[in-house]
Every structure is written in structure tokens, then in C-alpha cells.
Design a protein around this motif. Structure first.
Motif, mmCIF file in Angstrom:
data_model
loop_
_atom_site.group_PDB
_atom_site.id
_atom_site.type_symbol
_atom_site.label_atom_id
_atom_site.label_comp_id
_atom_site.label_asym_id
_atom_site.label_seq_id
_atom_site.Cartn_x
_atom_site.Cartn_y
_atom_site.Cartn_z
ATOM 1 N N MET A 9 30.849 68.465 47.693
ATOM 2 C CA MET A 9 29.863 69.001 46.755
ATOM 3 C C MET A 9 30.210 68.688 45.303
ATOM 4 O O MET A 9 29.320 68.387 44.504
ATOM 5 N N ASP A 10 31.479 68.730 44.951
ATOM 6 C CA ASP A 10 31.862 68.439 43.562
ATOM 7 C C ASP A 10 31.592 66.977 43.212
ATOM 8 O O ASP A 10 31.108 66.662 42.123
ATOM 9 N N GLU A 11 31.908 66.085 44.158
ATOM 10 C CA GLU A 11 31.653 64.658 43.933
ATOM 11 C C GLU A 11 30.156 64.396 43.780
ATOM 12 O O GLU A 11 29.723 63.686 42.864
ATOM 13 N N ILE A 12 29.355 64.995 44.667
ATOM 14 C CA ILE A 12 27.911 64.765 44.615
ATOM 15 C C ILE A 12 27.294 65.416 43.381
ATOM 16 O O ILE A 12 26.398 64.844 42.754
ATOM 17 N N ARG A 13 27.776 66.607 43.006
ATOM 18 C CA ARG A 13 27.270 67.245 41.778
ATOM 19 C C ARG A 13 27.484 66.322 40.573
ATOM 20 O O ARG A 13 26.604 66.155 39.727
ATOM 21 N N LYS A 14 28.658 65.704 40.501
ATOM 22 C CA LYS A 14 28.957 64.803 39.386
ATOM 23 C C LYS A 14 28.037 63.588 39.406
ATOM 24 O O LYS A 14 27.491 63.187 38.364
ATOM 25 N N ILE A 15 27.829 63.008 40.592
ATOM 26 C CA ILE A 15 26.959 61.836 40.709
ATOM 27 C C ILE A 15 25.531 62.182 40.298
ATOM 28 O O ILE A 15 24.878 61.451 39.541
ATOM 29 N N VAL A 16 25.029 63.309 40.798
ATOM 30 C CA VAL A 16 23.655 63.709 40.493
ATOM 31 C C VAL A 16 23.496 64.034 39.016
ATOM 32 O O VAL A 16 22.503 63.652 38.376
#
Length: 405
Positions: A361-368
Motif C-alpha cells: 500500500m505504501d508503494e502504491i500510494r506513492k506511485i498514485v
């Protein structure tokens, strides 16, 4: 009438574009283009479902999923005492029930692999049984087992038709000789309707010298299952009870010899990973020379475009250095979510999903958060809000992408 007769006389038979046989000359078109590789070329919409974290529905590691018109099913691996399938409402994510039970009694099994739903039934495979277990969706009641006529370790990919199972056996089955098969159409009693078996010279092979051919690369398009054959470099599809060749992928010097076993030399040959298909194009990903490649074949213009990306190899296993672990993937201009095609798994014939979990979730939050120029900014904002609302014990969020047409 004369006008009507003239019209009938000039009518031409309608051509089914999906059954035409096409040659894709990939070997002579490995020239990376300057265009962007965009998710919007194959995807038309996205929606999100947050799965309810009920006490008896903490799914743990989600393995294979299927999305029907009304429900979401996920097989779960891990503890042998866990149920095999978790079932959630298709639109609200509310937990409905579990299906399946571990054991050796009627309707019981170990190690679930894949799950497919059709009409009022759900079909589950195991990694050690040559059968599909069938249950009623409405109450989880066991119905029957369907024998799979080509024995292999597990049914990773299969498609359920009307009293038909189309499945894609592993290639390296040993039973005194090799029983190679790309695709099998069978009825629910295990009787073979038709199968695609490649002509292969097995001279020199025995149980000590097995060729490693990998797993089947399969997908569905317009409710017709497709599979890529490593032996013939041909894509076959099942239309009713008949298997048709649809594409020949011409690989030239990049075709991997059957005799080549797992070794670093594999990096010199095209190794396909995924395919997906829309009305306009066929998109495929493959590894070559420790790079991640994508190609897109335009069905109308017959144009072939390719992209080459730097990739991280799987370098911690001797002999497997050719395996691509990760690469930038497709530019997600839909909602800015993860752009790794390899993280996207099919959940039915025309949709794939990305699972957003506590681990990513942290990786995807950053990407988004860093994404720009997305086609659905309101969906992007909705996704960020859902990620921010995730608690430490919550079930995953599914981002479900719908392929064009």
C-alpha cells in the motif's frame, strides 16, 4: 423485387476477424519505438472494491481470484485448516461466506490453486489432484468432482463452458513417455472432445533428461480461451468444440530450442510471460537478453510496435539469472495505480485486478500520488482515499480494470 435481388447478389459473407490466421513477424521487428506504452490502449475503465475484514474472512495471502456478475471469489493459500475460497459481494465487498474445506472426505481437498465461477456453481482446482471440485455458490454445498483427462501437477488455468472444461496441461508430464498437450477440450465426465498436441521429436529424452518447457501462457478473449504453444509458437483458441490456430509468432533466431534446459542461456531466447487482447490489438510481454519487452500487434493495420525496458533479473538463484523479476511495465494513465503488468492477474474473461495490501500500500500510494495526466482523476482521488482508510488488519482493496470491448 429487383432492388432486393440486386442487394442480395452483391452481399459478401461477413468475415469473422477473430478466426483469421495471422503471422506476427516478431523477430524482424524488435526495434523499440518512441511511443509510450499506455494502459489506456487496452483498458477502458476501473473500479475499486474494498473487501470486508470480517472475523472469519481475513484472507491472508490472496492467490487466484475470479469476479462474476455478483460476487468476488479468492482462493487463499497458507494454513491447511483454512477454507479454500472466500466469497464477497461484487459491488460492496461485504463478506458472504467461505466455500470448501480441507481434508480427505467427500468434497474436501488440500492446497487450492485456481477458482472459476459460472452460473450457479464455482469450480476449484488443487495442486495435487487431477480434478476440479464443484460447489454451489448459494450455500457452498459440494456437488461433484470433474476428472481432468490429462494428468499433471495442478490446474493453473482452465475455462468452463457449457458442459465443457478447456484446460492447459503442463508440458513436462512423464508417464513412460512425454504427453505434451497445449489445450484440451473435454466434457464433465472427462471424455476428450478435441486436443491440440504438438508434433515433437522426443529422441534422446528420458526421465533424467526432461526439457523444461514452463507453464502455459493462457487468457480468454470474447469468451474464447487462448493459449500460446512454446512448441509451435502458435496461439490457439477454442471455438465451441473446435481448436483453431489464430496467430503464428515468428521468432527466428530467438526461438528457444526444446533441448535447452533451464540455464543462463535462456536469456538469449524469447520467453513469453503474459498476453492480453482487445478488439484492436494483441499485447504481449516477454523476456530477452535480461530485458523486459512488450509488443503490440494492431489487428487492422498489422503494425507491430515493440518496447524494451531495463529489468532486474532474478540473480539469487544460480542458473536462473535469465528470469526477470521486475521492470517499469506499462504507463498507467488510467488512475496512476501500479504499472507492472506482471502484478495484474486476470479475474475473468475481460478484466484483471491489482490487489492493494498492507505489504504494497505504501508503494502504491506513492506511485498514485506522483502520477499525472490520468484519464480518470476522480478515480485516482477515490483510490488514494481508500488507501488512506486502510487499517492494519484490513483485507485488500481490489482495483478492477476492464479491457476494451
Amino acid at each position: 423485387k429487383s432492388s432486393q435481388s440486386a442487394a442480395i447478389a452483391t452481399d459478401e459473407p461477413e468475415v469473422n476477424e477473430d478466426t483469421l490466421f495471422r503471422v506476427i513477424d516478431l523477430a524482424n521487428n524488435l526495434k523499440p519505438c518512441s511511443d509510450s506504452l499506455l494502459l489506456s490502449d487496452i483498458v477502458e475503465d476501473v473500479e475499486y472494491v474494498k473487501l470486508e475484514a470480517a472475523d472469519n474472512a481475513l484472507v491472508g495471502e490472496m492467490y487466484k481470484g475470479y469476479v462474476s456478475d455478483s460476487a468476488i471469489f479468492f482462493s487463499c493459500i497458507g494454513s491447511p485448516i483454512r477454507p479454500h475460497i472466500f466469497m464477497f459481494d461484487r459491488f460492496t465487498g461485504k463478506f458472504i461466506r467461505t466455500i470448501g474445506k480441507s481434508g480427505q472426505g467427500p468434497g474436501e481437498m488440500y492446497s487450492p490453486v485456481n477458482v472459476v465461477a459460472k452460473d450457479s456453481l464455482v469450480y476449484l482446482s488443487s495442486d495435487y489432484r487431477d480434478e476440479l471440485f464443484v460447489y454451489k455458490i448459494k450455500n457452498g454445498e459440494f456437488v461433484r468432482c470433474i476428472p481432468l483427462n490429462k494428468p499433471y501437477a495442478s490446474a493453473w488455468y482452465y475455462y468452463i463452458g457449457d458442459n465443457r472444461v478447456i484446460h492447459f496441461p503442463f508440458y513436462n508430464v512423464w508417464d513412460g513417455k512425454y504427453s505434451m498437450c497445449d489445450m484440451t477440450i473435454q466434457d464433465f465426465d472427462g471424455n476428450i472432445i478435441q486436443e491440440q498436441t504438438p508434433e515433437v521429436d522426443y529422441t534422446g529424452f528420458d526421465y533424467r533428461n526432461k526439457p523444461n518447457t514452463g507453464f502455459a501462457v493462457a487468457w480468454a478473449y470474447k469468451n474464447h480461451p487462448n493459449v500460446y504453444s512454446f512448441f509451435t509458437d502458435t496461439i490457439y483458441a477454442a471455438f465451441d468444440d473446435t481448436i483453431h490456430p489464430r496467430y503464428l509468432l515468428s521468432l527466428g533466431k530467438y526461438k528457444r530450442p526444446l533441448q535447452l534446459k533451464v540455464s543462463p542461456e535462456w536469456k538469449n531466447y524469447i520467453i513469453f510471460h503474459h498476453f492480453c487482447e482487445t478488439k484492436d490489438c494483441l499485447l504481449g510481454s516477454f523476456g530477452l537478453e535480461q530485458k523486459a519487452w512488450f509488443f503490440k500487434y494492431d489487428k487492422k493495420s498489422k503494425e507491430i510496435k515493440t518496447w524494451k525496458q531495463e529489468a532486474k533479473p532474478w540473480d539469487n538463484l544460480p542458473g536462473f539469472e535469465w528470469i526477470i523479476r521486475s521492470a517499469p511495465g506499462i504507463t498507467n494513465d488510467i488512475d496512476g495505480c501500479s504499472d507492472h503488468l506482471r502484478k495484474m492477474s486476470y479475474v475473468n474473461e475481460n478484466q484483471f485486478a491489482i490487489c492493494i495490501t498492507q505489504d504494497n500500500m505504501d508503494e502504491i500510494r506513492k506511485i498514485v500520488s506522483e502520477s499525472t495526466n490520468v484519464k480518470f482523476p476522480e478515480k485516482r482521488q477515490q483510490l488514494l482515499e481508500l488507501i488512506d482508510s486502510m487499517g492494519p488488519d484490513d483485507n485488500p482493496i481490489l482495483a478492477i480494470y476492464k479491457l476494451k470491448d
